[in-house]
Design an enzyme around this catalytic site. Structure first.
Site, PDB file in Angstrom:
ATOM      1  N   HIS A 118      -7.698  -5.555  -0.195  1.00 58.39           N
ATOM      2  CA  HIS A 118      -6.454  -4.832   0.075  1.00 58.39           C
ATOM      3  C   HIS A 118      -5.476  -5.676   0.892  1.00 58.39           C
ATOM      4  O   HIS A 118      -4.274  -5.550   0.755  1.00 58.39           O
ATOM      5  CB  HIS A 118      -6.782  -3.529   0.803  1.00 58.39           C
ATOM      6  CG  HIS A 118      -5.672  -2.523   0.794  1.00 58.39           C
ATOM      7  ND1 HIS A 118      -5.041  -2.126  -0.360  1.00 58.39           N
ATOM      8  CD2 HIS A 118      -5.085  -1.825   1.807  1.00 58.39           C
ATOM      9  CE1 HIS A 118      -4.111  -1.229  -0.065  1.00 58.39           C
ATOM     10  NE2 HIS A 118      -4.117  -1.040   1.240  1.00 58.39           N
ATOM     11  N   SER A 163       0.825  -1.200   0.000  1.00 54.21           N
ATOM     12  CA  SER A 163       0.000   0.000   0.000  1.00 54.21           C
ATOM     13  C   SER A 163       0.868   1.264   0.000  1.00 54.21           C
ATOM     14  O   SER A 163       1.666   1.469  -0.910  1.00 54.21           O
ATOM     15  CB  SER A 163      -0.959  -0.043   1.198  1.00 54.21           C
ATOM     16  OG  SER A 163      -1.957   0.932   1.086  1.00 54.21           O
ATOM     17  N   ASP A 212      -9.815  -5.061  -4.312  1.00 49.73           N
ATOM     18  CA  ASP A 212      -9.253  -4.037  -3.433  1.00 49.73           C
ATOM     19  C   ASP A 212     -10.119  -2.780  -3.472  1.00 49.73           C
ATOM     20  O   ASP A 212     -10.355  -2.202  -4.535  1.00 49.73           O
ATOM     21  CB  ASP A 212      -7.823  -3.712  -3.897  1.00 49.73           C
ATOM     22  CG  ASP A 212      -7.005  -2.968  -2.854  1.00 49.73           C
ATOM     23  OD1 ASP A 212      -7.590  -2.172  -2.100  1.00 49.73           O
ATOM     24  OD2 ASP A 212      -5.777  -3.187  -2.807  1.00 49.73           O
TER      25      ASP A 212
END
Length: 269
Positions: A250, A98, A222
């Site tokens: 995610h 991320s 996601d």
């Protein structure tokens, strides 16, 4: 082995070096708002296979110092350089999830990939977390601003709400509580500062500067870093491979951890 490595005169970042004598090294950079512990399901698989796994807490998160400033991607990338230099790491795989993935891309561009022979991106927030002119694929600016305001108003509730978006597969209540606690270990000001950095940071030009083999792992469900971001990363990074995760959101490192660990270990070699 645990270390606190000096990134600035008054800022030390925490590093957990697991299996220092391992045959190949992976340096993990966590995503917002967690810390290096989020990768425990990778450590448990990779270390018995002989890999050296190093988990770093970004400044403001986990066990690292929590200064009031220094949360732009340049400074966070410079912190990685401090760790790589201090630990004398060479020929490593640098992996980031991320925001951590975005920072690793900035590191590769800003520091010419110093010490890194392979890059692994996990649900990376690049080339931009938010939509921009000519790039309609990210989250909206309003969504990020709502996260920032929610953090000011009720950070625990914001973390709970964010956790509900994180995983595609159902997780147990104890696991959800554990993940929630990772976010609480961060400082409120660093949580907010990195959120604000999402609004300012772009990595469109950084992608082309990545010169090493790159693995891109991304969940198609996601809801935080939408899947088209992974496609843009693949298009922008030469010598990259994109592996979609059909049953992940995610948190693909947990949603499909067996596939995640298999793909990562195969890539590292």
């Amino acid at each position: 082995m645990e270390y606190w490595i000096k990134a600035e005169p008054d800022v030390n970042v925490y590093v957990n070096d697991i299996n220092p004598l391992g045959r190949k090294t992976i340096l993990f950079i966590h995503g917002w708002p967690a810390n290096h512990k989020m990768f425990e399901y990778q450590y448990n698989h990779l270390v018995p296979l002989g890999y050296r796994c190093i988990g770093m807490d970004m400044r403001g998160f986990g066990n690292s110092d929590k200064p009031l400033g220094g949360y732009d991607y340049n400074r966070l990338a410079d912190d990685i350089r401090c760790v790589i230099e201090a630990m004398r790491l060479r020929d490593i795989t640098l992996g980031g999830h991320s925001t951590g993935g975005a920072v690793t891309i900035r590191y590769m561009a800003r520091h010419n990939g110093y010490g890194v022979s392979k890059l692994a991106l996990f649900a990376s927030a690049a080339p931009s977390l938010i939509q921009r002119p000519g790039f309609p694929y990210g989250s909206t600016r309003e969504t990020v601003e709502q996260i920032i305001q929610a953090t000011y108003r009720d950070r625990p509730k914001m973390l709970r709400d964010f956790g509900e978006l994180f995983f595609y597969q159902k997780v147990s209540e104890p696991f959800s509580d554990w993940f929630f606690q990772l976010g609480l270990q961060a400082a409120s000001w660093s949580t907010i500062a990195v959120s604000k950095a999402w609004l300012a940071e772009e990595l469109f030009h950084d992608l082309a500067k990545v010169q090493v083999p790159t693995l891109i792992l991304h969940g198609i469900h996601d809801q935080v870093c939408l899947y088209p971001l992974a496609v843009a990363q693949h298009q922008g990074i030469r010598n990259s491979v994109l592996v979609p995760f059909e049953n992940s959101g995610h948190g693909l490192f947990y949603d499909e951890r067996e596939k995640f660990n298999r793909e990562l270990s195969r890539f590292v070699g």
